[in-house]
Design an enzyme around this catalytic site. Structure first.
Site, PDB file in Angstrom:
ATOM      1  N   LYS A 107      68.386  10.832  11.195  1.00 42.76           N
ATOM      2  CA  LYS A 107      69.521  10.389  11.260  1.00 42.76           C
ATOM      3  C   LYS A 107      69.330   8.960  10.947  1.00 42.76           C
ATOM      4  CE  LYS A 107      72.679   8.498  13.817  1.00 42.76           C
ATOM      5  NZ  LYS A 107      72.982   7.773  12.851  1.00 42.76           N
TER       6      LYS A 107
ATOM      7  N   GLU B  31      61.391   2.766  20.571  1.00 44.18           N
ATOM      8  CA  GLU B  31      61.065   1.533  20.495  1.00 44.18           C
ATOM      9  C   GLU B  31      62.401   0.642  20.596  1.00 44.18           C
ATOM     10  OE1 GLU B  31      61.116  -1.940  19.019  1.00 44.18           O
ATOM     11  OE2 GLU B  31      60.853  -1.334  17.215  1.00 44.18           O
TER      12      GLU B  31
ATOM     13  N   CYS C  57      63.398  -6.709  15.896  1.00 46.93           N
ATOM     14  CA  CYS C  57      63.122  -6.380  17.185  1.00 46.93           C
ATOM     15  C   CYS C  57      62.214  -7.377  17.874  1.00 46.93           C
ATOM     16  CB  CYS C  57      62.799  -5.084  17.202  1.00 46.93           C
ATOM     17  SG  CYS C  57      61.352  -4.326  16.423  1.00 46.93           S
TER      18      CYS C  57
ATOM     19  N   GLU D 292      69.018  -9.849  24.192  1.00 41.92           N
ATOM     20  CA  GLU D 292      68.759  -9.934  22.581  1.00 41.92           C
ATOM     21  C   GLU D 292      69.538 -10.258  21.761  1.00 41.92           C
ATOM     22  OE1 GLU D 292      65.837  -7.040  19.961  1.00 41.92           O
ATOM     23  OE2 GLU D 292      67.369  -6.078  21.104  1.00 41.92           O
TER      24      GLU D 292
END
Length: 577
Positions: A271, A347, A382, A480
């Protein structure tokens, strides 16, 4: 002797010229006409270069099939890019947007009764396609197709060398269609076209090649045993793998999962993000064209809370691989716990430090790397090096060099071959990024940027931004941001630098600049991160595992031999003779 070896290599490479072939049209057309865009970027293979995208070190060779490097031909001309956009019908000015449906058992499944999701070009805000919003029904169909394909052995029991051959054919087709794939990710993801064509797509080709070449080069084990007994330790494919990928590297993140999962004999239901779906569907088409059996790769489209949750909770999915936010990663873990305890590999982002010591040899080179680390892919990365931790004695000098480079990072339409910084992926994400910027303005010193830009294009663009006099406990220095925002912190001692580097809940990557080899080795072991680069910004190579410590990862790694471990079960077989 060296000359003879070079001549032999050149002769072998000349046998692998890639012949362009017709491509399947995307969006589930019922016929298979030739591609509307002639692939003229191909030529006989050159030596594969590995310094692309996020990898700044040389990949060790694993007898990789000779496959051309597109670096000599790309970035493509502006005319080629514009022609490809028009040929795909994705300008956003069409009377009706293209329709994209789930890919199940080797074909598109068209159910007009299902809700459709608008896919926007984030640079213009225009609707370019409509994506099926899959639910449990479509996920059930996809999982059933993947289960049948796994259980009947059409892929899991296929001769390993045949599996390798089909994967290498797939890699060749991806390479031949690199301009199309790069344009798709630039349109839906807002990624600069030069980034996709010079980095994402070539690296994706090499990931497939690398993982395919591992087939037949990994071995099971036989432990010591009594003479009348034999023990074997073997790895077997885990089964049906559910994969969820993010919007920031659509092709690349899909391939990071596809490569090791397929190489070890699994089948897949993937997906992709609802914001960047088209290139994943194109990958599935190309897999079919390469001869990978129907049902081995299935694509369900739609939202995370519907299609994603149905996939992660499905009782017939054996493993879930996920790349994305920590919040969603926790939901994947919970879904596993609430269902069949399927294996999970996560992750989940980072807040990576770039640590610069006073003895760093070349501040111009350091500044180039810092810019790449902080602003590459608009900071929507990331492993983004968003925390610059620099020795106080060289901070001002390094900052001056960074400011000199900012004008070279042109912000604008990502389909412009001269642009280096595209838009934020969505208005909602831009609002989040700007909320951190506004918070930072109240706590630290704004050096440059801090505003939105290029608003006349219709998208959500953010200026490259730098904040100075940042303290580690400030919210924007901890969270983040996923945008082009760099925070500068200073240190005096090595111990202080280590503390600042580790003062975060994340632990994905870090970079360190020093001419002291002992310090580099010592600190590399003390920094809590899955990848530490020294005197460069890098995540390693396709041969090295990538994943994180702490909240950056859970039970798995992408890339290298180690990536295959999470897609296999370890079995002991003990035989009495």
């Amino acid at each position: 002797m060296i000359g003879m070896k070079q001549a032999l290599v050149a002769l072998l490479l000349s046998e692998f010229a890639i012949v362009p072939c017709d491509a399947f049209p995307i969006f589930g057309a019922s016929t298979l006409p030739s591609s509307p865009f002639s692939r003229k970027l191909q030529k006989k293979p050159a030596a594969v270069t590995t310094t692309v995208g996020r990898h700044a070190v040389t990949d060790p060779s694993l007898e990789t099939t000779a496959s051309e490097s597109i670096g000599d031909d790309l970035p493509a001309t502006q005319v080629q890019v514009d022609e490809m956009v028009k040929s795909l019908g994705l300008t956003g000015d069409e009377k009706e947007p293209k329709k994209a449906y789930p890919w199940i058992a080797g074909a598109y499944v068209n159910d007009d009764k299902v809700e459709m999701i608008d896919s926007l070009n984030p640079a213009t805000g225009k609707v370019v396609a409509q994506i099926t919003s899959c639910g449990s029904n479509e996920v059930n169909q996809a999982v059933q197709a993947a289960r049948e394909a796994f259980d009947d052995g059409r892929w899991s029991q296929l001769d390993p060398m045949e599996r390798k051959s089909l994967m290498l054919k797939w890699a060749d087709l991806i390479e031949q269609n690199s301009l199309e794939l790069g344009v798709l990710d630039a349109i839906e993801g807002g990624k600069p076209i030069t980034t996709t064509l010079e980095g994402d797509i070539p690296e994706s080709v090499r990931v497939i090649q690398f993982q395919a070449e591992l087939i037949g080069k990994t071995y099971d084990q036989v432990p010591s045993s009594p003479p009348d007994q034999v023990g074997m330790i073997v790895r077997e494919p885990v089964g049906v793998c559910g994969v969820i990928t993010p919007w920031n590297f659509p092709v690349q993140m899909a391939v990071w999962k596809f490569g090791p999962a397929l190489a070890t004999g699994n089948t897949i239901v993937i997906k992709p993000s609802e914001m960047t779906t088209l290139s994943c569907l194109r990958l599935a088409e190309l897999a079919k064209e390469a001869g990978i059996p129907d049902g081995v790769i299935n694509v369900v489209t739609g939202y995370g809370p519907t299609a994603g949750e149905a996939l992660t909770r499905h009782m017939d999915v054996d493993m879930c691989g996920f790349t994305g936010s920590g919040a969603t990663g926790r939901l994947v873990l919970k879904a596993s716990a609430d269902s069949n305890l399927k294996r999970v590999a996560l992750e989940c982002g980072g807040k990576s430090p770039q640590i610069i010591f006073e003895d760093a040899q070349d501040l111009d080179d350091v500044a180039d790397n810092v810019m790449d680390g902080a602003y590459w892919n608009m900071g929507e990365n990331c492993s983004c090096g968003s925390r610059l931790i620099v020795h106080k004695n060289i901070k001002d000098k390094l900052l001056e060099k960074l400011l000199q480079r900012i004008p070279d990072w042109t912000v604008g339409n990502p389909l412009d071959v001269n642009v280096k910084v595209g838009p934020m992926i969505s208005s909602a994400h831009c609002t989040k990024v700007m909320s951190y910027v506004e918070s930072a303005k109240k706590q630290a010193t704004l050096v440059v940027g801090g505003s939105q830009t290029c608003q006349e294009l219709g998208g959500d663009f953010v200026e490259l931004t730098i904040f100075d006099n940042v303290e580690s406990d400030m919210d924007f220095a901890q969270e983040e941001i996923f945008g082009p925002v760099l925070s500068i912190l200073t240190f005096d001692t090595e111990e202080e630098a280590i503390f600042l580097a580790n003062d975060t809940k994340y632990g994905l990557a870090a970079s360190l600049y020093t001419s002291d080899f002992s310090r580099a080795h010592r600190m590399s072991r003390q920094i809590k991160a899955g990848a530490v680069s020294v005197n460069c910004f890098s995540e390693g190579s396709l041969a090295t595992p990538f994943g994180g410590y702490k909240e950056s990862g859970f039970a798995g790694r992408d890339n290298g031999v180690h990536a295959q471990e999470q897609y296999t079960e370890l079995k002991t077989i003990w035989m009495q003779l």
